[in-house]
Design an enzyme around this catalytic site. Structure first.
Site, PDB file in Angstrom:
ATOM      1  N   ARG A 194       1.386  -0.999   0.012  1.00  0.00           N
ATOM      2  CA  ARG A 194       0.314  -0.187   0.184  1.00  0.00           C
ATOM      3  C   ARG A 194       1.126   1.179  -0.068  1.00  0.00           C
ATOM      4  O   ARG A 194       1.904   1.378   0.378  1.00  0.00           O
ATOM      5  CB  ARG A 194      -0.909   0.369   1.353  1.00  0.00           C
ATOM      6  CG  ARG A 194      -0.315  -0.437   2.363  1.00  0.00           C
ATOM      7  CD  ARG A 194      -0.832  -0.098   3.829  1.00  0.00           C
ATOM      8  NE  ARG A 194      -1.699  -0.767   4.159  1.00  0.00           N
ATOM      9  CZ  ARG A 194      -1.613  -2.251   4.540  1.00  0.00           C
ATOM     10  NH1 ARG A 194      -0.105  -2.456   4.818  1.00  0.00           N
ATOM     11  NH2 ARG A 194      -2.628  -3.203   4.777  1.00  0.00           N
TER      12      ARG A 194
ATOM     13  N   HIS B 169       7.955  37.105  15.195  1.00  0.00           N
ATOM     14  CA  HIS B 169       6.881  38.591  15.711  1.00  0.00           C
ATOM     15  C   HIS B 169       6.337  38.321  16.687  1.00  0.00           C
ATOM     16  O   HIS B 169       6.589  38.910  17.490  1.00  0.00           O
ATOM     17  CB  HIS B 169       5.564  38.221  14.872  1.00  0.00           C
ATOM     18  CG  HIS B 169       4.384  38.630  14.864  1.00  0.00           C
ATOM     19  ND1 HIS B 169       3.052  38.213  15.955  1.00  0.00           N
ATOM     20  CD2 HIS B 169       4.231  40.546  14.760  1.00  0.00           C
ATOM     21  CE1 HIS B 169       2.926  39.468  16.007  1.00  0.00           C
ATOM     22  NE2 HIS B 169       2.953  40.066  15.738  1.00  0.00           N
TER      23      HIS B 169
END
Length: 889
Positions: A309, A845
């Site tokens: 898979r 910031h």
């Protein structure tokens, strides 16, 4: 064709709707010639026919639609009812006959593994692994029929229902096939990943191996050997102590046995077989074109593949060109640097790649050093690291962005394999010296000689001129000429801005470091710098926060305005203001704010995001939180108090220094340092403010081009422009066709939604390896969550988790827990008493604003918004860098 049952040799990847992901993979590998044990699939058509017998299933599906993924009690009750009900239904005779015929073809006397295979399973974008049941060593027709019916019922296990609800899959749309595969009775079995599932490194095959059936390993009953193979050679081994193994019983079923002492620490798979298995894995990977998670077993001297898979957990690779023989390139997350780690739409990424000033063939071109992966932008810093001084300097510089990024870069550049094959870029040293040298020289001049009082007028004048020029260039033009001007404008912005603006905050940053050193050496009190940092004058982002406080105060006298702030339709807010008492007064203040700051928003580095002037949905809750948590004028008073405290600290420091030997000289040096620090550090946010001014006008131009293309029928919707690149938009405005555009745009929209769920790494290599740094040793209580201290102080309070500003409901005395913050979050800072963030560093910031506001802050705590629950009582230590949960909600 009998669609109720299909043998493996009649199945390929196109059969997924009939046999599910697992069945389609087995059929595909069978047809490709891989060693897959034979078998067949009972198709989804059979499941649908089986379920249609029930008159109750429509009502069950209706109830499933209303289930919440976290309502485990309801899921358990409903799931049990559905499973019990399905087990009472008979298998229709036509289906029984088809299964019996397939069993006869395959061998009635053989044992089988019976596994569920859902249509939404083993896909590139969703694994669904382990959501349904598996039954091993099934012998005989009736036991097989029972196992098949149990598999069908297992579509409604608790974990399967919860998984579908969480990932918003329609329960009716997920159908179940059943894989019936001949059992192999292995000596050794396990799992193989064709890429390292832990580090993400492509090209590293990782093999887990244990004795007996692989179910012991999958279920976690045993530890497995770990082998790692790269370029056909084993380069890593960990031999586990394997106490147990699961074996098949002749009569059917399985048994768990304890291994003999001499086998428990024996290598399960020999070296030659390890290399052989890795080669099979590589062949399977090449066949599918993507990395695979493969279940294998070894029996009677040969390997069998029982499942393959896609690996869905790998972060996507960045498309970086690395010449053969060159070291893997190291890429830094731009989002972590900008404190915005959300996925960005293609136009936003294209704009950022065009804006990056290095590695460009022309000003309008996208930089070859900027690459998009998983909807985020990464910067290839490898060419810079080819310079020996940069390998010492860069880790220190980026530590200010994020401590883990800095330590990760520092550790990576020490790898001998990296240094040995670094690229050689002719003229790079001269280019870097020329670019950085001018900034450093001007920064040094500002630090030592320049008039601090002239800095703010000079910077503001440059910003105003740049904005005027940008608006002038984009006005009065449309189509290809406008798009070309956008490319030119954004392509030249950053280089000019660095040269003109960065020398000012750079001098402020250097002065802060010098102040700390002087305070430590002369007074033994380096932490005074935190007080000197409060309420820096002229910070455009802090001023924005204060004006938002003014907006809240403007609303206080008018109950109808407050009601509108809380319950309006955000996009019609300005229009609705005209209909309420006080709306005209508040509206004037609102318009003044929007004139200056309307181009800002949370996540503003993504130009495709609405600005406050487009949609104030993310701004209004901040005003409401301010009303709830602050008294009238309190925000201005606190800011003024911070400035007073800074001035008092400055006078105290200078007075104490003057009393020391050589006090006049020391005081003069300190006074200059403080003047530069407080005078220039407030300019740190001005470059971003200028950038957002240009982003605002460019966004308006892009939206207008999208509207024109939609009106011309080229695009279905004007918002589709955000799923193009700038070059693609240019081609469309020139009247050129883009082949497959109608299919491309929906695909990009689906990709963007998938990317939004991904967590981007701070650092990754061109080979997909996730590079992680380590924190310094910290003094913290046991059980504390460790991060980077960025704003000193200790506070206890209620944690308020804020994932998006528009959902913020901060009250007085609460500590904000956020994934990140950028200037668009600043309005919330006044309402919080402390700040915790998942990303960030000393100079990002949130840290800078927290220090200015005097808020204790810790950043860089991975998964803080999950580990700290909304409403928990916590202690935040911004001095030592930790958060401790005191009381769970």
């Amino acid at each position: 064709m009998n669609e109720m049952v299909l043998d493996f040799d009649r199945i390929d990847k196109s059969s997924l709707p009939l046999v599910g992901g697992k069945g389609a993979n087995l059929g595909e590998m069978t047809q490709a010639g891989f060693p897959v044990p034979s078998g067949f699939c009972v198709t989804t058509a059979a499941f649908s026919a089986f379920a249609r017998q029930s008159a109750e299933m429509p009502e069950y599906y209706r109830r499933l639609d209303q289930v919440q993924a976290d309502d485990l009690q309801q899921i358990a009750s409903l799931g049990r009812m559905i499973r019990d009900h399905l087990m009472t239904l008979p298998i229709p005779e036509s289906i029984r006959s088809a299964i019996a015929a397939a069993l006869h073809r395959s061998g009635e006397n053989k044992a089988y593994a019976v596994r569920s295979s859902a249509t939404a399973e083993d896909l590139p974008t969703a694994s669904f692994a382990g959501q349904q049941d598996t039954y091993l060593n099934i012998c005989g027709e009736e036991p097989l029929m029972l196992a098949i019916r149990r598999c069908w019922a297992s579509l409604f296990t608790d974990r399967a229902i919860s998984y579908r609800a969480k990932n918003r899959f329609d329960h009716r749309a997920v159908l179940l096939s059943v894989v019936v595969q001949q059992m192999v009775f292995p000596d050794v079995s396990g799992i193989m990943f064709t890429a390292d599932p832990v580090t993400g490194h492509r090209g590293t095959t990782t093999i887990d191996a244990s004795f007996g059936l692989g179910e012991a390993l999958v279920s976690g009953l045993v530890s497995a050997d770990l082998y790692q193979v790269r370029s056909g050679a084993i380069f890593g081994k960990k031999i586990a102590r394997k106490k147990l193994a699961i074996y098949s019983l002749p009569e059917g079923g399985t048994v768990t046995r304890e291994l003999p002492q001499e086998d428990q620490e024996r290598q399960a798979l020999g070296d030659s077989h390890i290399v052989e298995l890795a080669a099979i894995g590589e062949s399977i990977r090449k066949h599918y074109g993507s990395d695979q998670d493969i279940e294998w077993c070894f029996a009677e001297g040969r390997f069998f593949i029982v499942q393959s898979r896609p690996i869905t957990s790998l972060y996507p690779l960045a498309p970086v060109s690395v010449p053969p023989g060159e070291s893997p390139h190291l890429l830094l997350s731009f989002g972590h640097q900008q404190m915005m780690t959300d996925a960005i739409k293609p136009m936003g990424l294209s704009l950022l790649k065009t804006m990056f000033p290095f590695g460009k063939s022309s000003v309008r071109a996208e930089s070859k050093y900027a690459a998009a992966a998983g909807g985020r932008m990464f910067l290839d810093i490898t060419p810079l690291l080819a310079l020996k001084p940069a390998r010492k300097l860069v880790p220190k510089l980026v530590s200010g962005i994020d401590e883990l990024i800095g330590s990760g870069v520092g550790e990576f550049v020490q790898r001998e394999s990296f240094v040995r094959h670094l690229p050689r870029v002719p003229g790079l040293k001269r280019q870097v010296a020329g670019f950085a040298g001018r900034i450093l020289l001007r920064g040094a001049r500002n630090l030592l000689f320049a008039s601090v009082s002239k800095a703010h007028p000079t910077v503001n004048a440059y910003i105003e001129a740049s904005v005027r020029e940008g608006k002038s260039r984009l006005s009065g033009v449309t189509g290809p000429e406008r798009v070309e001007r956008i490319q030119e404008q954004i392509g030249a912005l950053l280089r000019r801005m660095f040269q003109e603006l960065m020398p000012y905050p750079l001098a402020g940053i250097i002065s802060s470091r010098l102040i700390r050193v002087m305070l430590e050496r002369w007074l033994g009190e380096p932490d005074i710098v935190h007080v000197l940092n409060k309420s820096l004058p002229g910070n455009v982002t802090s001023e924005m926060g204060l004006i938002i406080g003014d907006l809240a105060d403007a609303a206080r006298p008018y109950p109808q305005v407050i009601e509108l702030l809380q319950h309006c339709e955000p996009k019609r807010f300005r229009e609705q203001l005209r209909q309420v008492e006080g709306g005209d007064v508040f509206g004037q203040a609102w318009d003044r704010f929007m004139e200056k700051y309307g181009m800002r928003s949370p996540g503003e580095i993504d130009v495709t995001r609405p600005r406050w002037r487009d949609d104030p949905a993310t701004l209004l809750p901040s005003i409401v939180s301010h009303l709830r948590s602050m008294k009238p004028g309190e925000h201005r008073t606190k800011f003024a108090q911070g400035a007073d405290e800074a001035r008092a600290a400055e006078q105290d420091v200078l007075s104490r220094l003057r009393a020391q030997p050589l006090g006049g000289l020391k005081a003069a040096l300190m006074a200059r340092g403080i003047a530069v620090f407080r005078g220039l550090m407030g300019l740190r946010e001005h470059p971003k403010y200028l950038m957002m001014q240009h982003f605002g006008m460019i966004r308006e131009a892009l939206c207008d081009e999208g509207r024109l293309l939609a009106e011309a029928g080229v695009l279905t919707d004007k918002e589709d422009v955000f799923y193009l690149s700038l070059d693609e938009l240019l081609r469309l405005t020139r009247g050129e066709r883009i082949d497959g555009l109608d299919e491309l745009l929906p695909l990009r929209k689906q990709e963007f939604e998938r990317y939004r769920a991904l967590t981007p790494p701070r650092l990754m290599t061109s080979e997909g390896e996730i590079v992680t740094g380590r924190r310094k040793q910290q003094d913290a209580p046991e059980g504390a969550l460790l991060g980077t201290p960025v704003s000193a102080g200790v506070i206890e309070g209620i944690a308020r988790v804020v994932l998006r500003p528009e959902e913020a409901k901060l009250s007085k005395g609460e500590i904000m827990i956020a994934p990140f913050t950028d200037p668009g979050w600043t309005p919330l800072f006044h309402s919080a008493v402390g700040l915790v963030m998942e990303v960030g560093g000393l100079m990002t910031h949130g840290a800078v604003v927290a220090r200015e506001y005097g808020l204790p802050a810790v950043v860089g705590i991975d998964r803080a918004t999950e580990l700290i629950r909304d409403g928990d009582r916590i202690r935040l230590d911004g001095t030592r860098g930790y958060v401790l949960v005191l009381e769970r909600k």
